[in-house]
Design a protein around this motif. Sequence first.
Motif, short mmCIF file in Angstrom:
data_model
loop_
_atom_site.label_atom_id
_atom_site.label_comp_id
_atom_site.label_asym_id
_atom_site.label_seq_id
_atom_site.Cartn_x
_atom_site.Cartn_y
_atom_site.Cartn_z
N LYS A 27 -9.84 0.37 -0.93
CA LYS A 27 -9.37 -0.94 -0.47
C LYS A 27 -7.94 -0.88 0.04
O LYS A 27 -7.62 -1.41 1.10
N THR A 28 -7.05 -0.25 -0.76
CA THR A 28 -5.62 -0.23 -0.41
C THR A 28 -5.29 0.89 0.56
O THR A 28 -4.21 0.92 1.13
N LYS A 29 -6.24 1.80 0.76
CA LYS A 29 -6.08 2.96 1.65
C LYS A 29 -4.86 3.81 1.27
O LYS A 29 -4.20 4.40 2.14
N LYS A 30 -4.55 3.86 -0.03
CA LYS A 30 -3.50 4.78 -0.49
C LYS A 30 -3.64 5.05 -1.99
O LYS A 30 -4.17 4.22 -2.73
N ALA A 31 -3.20 6.24 -2.36
CA ALA A 31 -3.22 6.63 -3.77
C ALA A 31 -2.01 7.52 -4.04
O ALA A 31 -2.10 8.51 -4.75
N ASN A 32 -0.87 7.10 -3.43
CA ASN A 32 0.36 7.91 -3.57
C ASN A 32 0.80 8.07 -5.02
O ASN A 32 1.34 9.10 -5.39
N ASP A 33 0.58 7.02 -5.83
CA ASP A 33 1.01 7.06 -7.22
C ASP A 33 0.07 7.87 -8.11
O ASP A 33 0.38 8.15 -9.27
N VAL A 34 -1.12 8.20 -7.57
CA VAL A 34 -2.08 9.00 -8.33
C VAL A 34 -1.71 10.48 -8.18
O VAL A 34 -1.60 10.97 -7.06
N SER A 35 -1.51 11.18 -9.30
CA SER A 35 -1.08 12.57 -9.26
C SER A 35 -2.17 13.51 -8.75
O SER A 35 -3.29 13.54 -9.28
N LEU A 36 -1.82 14.29 -7.70
CA LEU A 36 -2.76 15.26 -7.14
C LEU A 36 -3.06 16.37 -8.15
O LEU A 36 -4.21 16.80 -8.30
N THR A 37 -2.02 16.80 -8.87
CA THR A 37 -2.19 17.84 -9.90
C THR A 37 -3.17 17.37 -10.97
O THR A 37 -4.04 18.13 -11.41
N THR A 38 -3.02 16.12 -11.39
CA THR A 38 -3.93 15.54 -12.38
C THR A 38 -5.37 15.59 -11.88
O THR A 38 -6.27 16.02 -12.61
N LEU A 39 -5.58 15.17 -10.63
CA LEU A 39 -6.94 15.15 -10.08
C LEU A 39 -7.57 16.54 -10.05
O LEU A 39 -8.71 16.73 -10.47
N VAL A 40 -6.79 17.53 -9.59
CA VAL A 40 -7.32 18.90 -9.46
C VAL A 40 -7.62 19.50 -10.84
O VAL A 40 -8.69 20.06 -11.07
N MET A 41 -6.67 19.33 -11.77
CA MET A 41 -6.88 19.85 -13.13
C MET A 41 -8.07 19.17 -13.80
O MET A 41 -8.89 19.81 -14.46
N PHE A 42 -8.17 17.84 -13.61
CA PHE A 42 -9.24 17.07 -14.25
C PHE A 42 -10.60 17.51 -13.71
O PHE A 42 -11.55 17.69 -14.48
N ILE A 43 -10.69 17.74 -12.40
CA ILE A 43 -11.96 18.17 -11.79
C ILE A 43 -12.37 19.55 -12.32
O ILE A 43 -13.54 19.77 -12.66
N LEU A 44 -11.41 20.46 -12.45
CA LEU A 44 -11.71 21.79 -13.00
C LEU A 44 -12.15 21.67 -14.47
O LEU A 44 -13.08 22.38 -14.91
N GLY A 45 -11.52 20.77 -15.20
CA GLY A 45 -11.89 20.54 -16.60
C GLY A 45 -13.29 19.96 -16.74
O GLY A 45 -14.06 20.37 -17.61
N VAL A 46 -13.60 19.01 -15.86
CA VAL A 46 -14.93 18.38 -15.88
C VAL A 46 -16.01 19.42 -15.58
O VAL A 46 -17.09 19.40 -16.20
#
Lengths: 89, 89
Positions: A27-46
């Motif tokens: 909706k907001t077309k942005k996720a600047n405040d969402v940590s890229l490192t968090t996303l990558v680590m979380f996906i590997l963990g999942v």
Amino acid sequence: MNVEIFGYFAAILTTAAFLPQLIKTLKTKKANDVSLTTLVMFILGVLSWIIYGYNISSNPILIANLITLILNLLILIAKVYFSKTFNQQ
Amino acid sequence: MNVEIFGYFAAILTTAAFLPQLIKTLKTKKANDVSLTTLVMFILGVLSWIIYGYNISSNPILIANLITLILNLLILIAKVYFSKTFNQQ
């Protein structure tokens, strides 16, 4: 009381939780405040949870993490796409 | 190969993953793009995983979710605090 109920309840909540984040990002077309490192680590963990859940034959862990994986991959793609398209920074 | 290794690897990754988000939020003093609904649902889900992990005697699930709970509570507190203090919107 069947303990699996807590597993499925946990699975539904920690899986469905990422849907509002995906919708907000789209909706907001942005996720600047969402940590890229968090996303990558979380996906590997999942991915690791999927292997673990499969091996201990825990359906709540397996199913929850498969859907969590898909939702987080979509959030990651949306974040990277929007940061390149709309928010050069 | 001990399957518990995948559990502990998964536990470490999906737990440590929230540390970069917490650090980013504390550094930038905002988390407007982070969904509040996602945080609340995820925290409730993690609480359920703790009950499930305790009942099936899975240390990886139990320990990982305890730390994940603490980190996400801190992210939630930081988000709400910064949104009230610095980013009235």
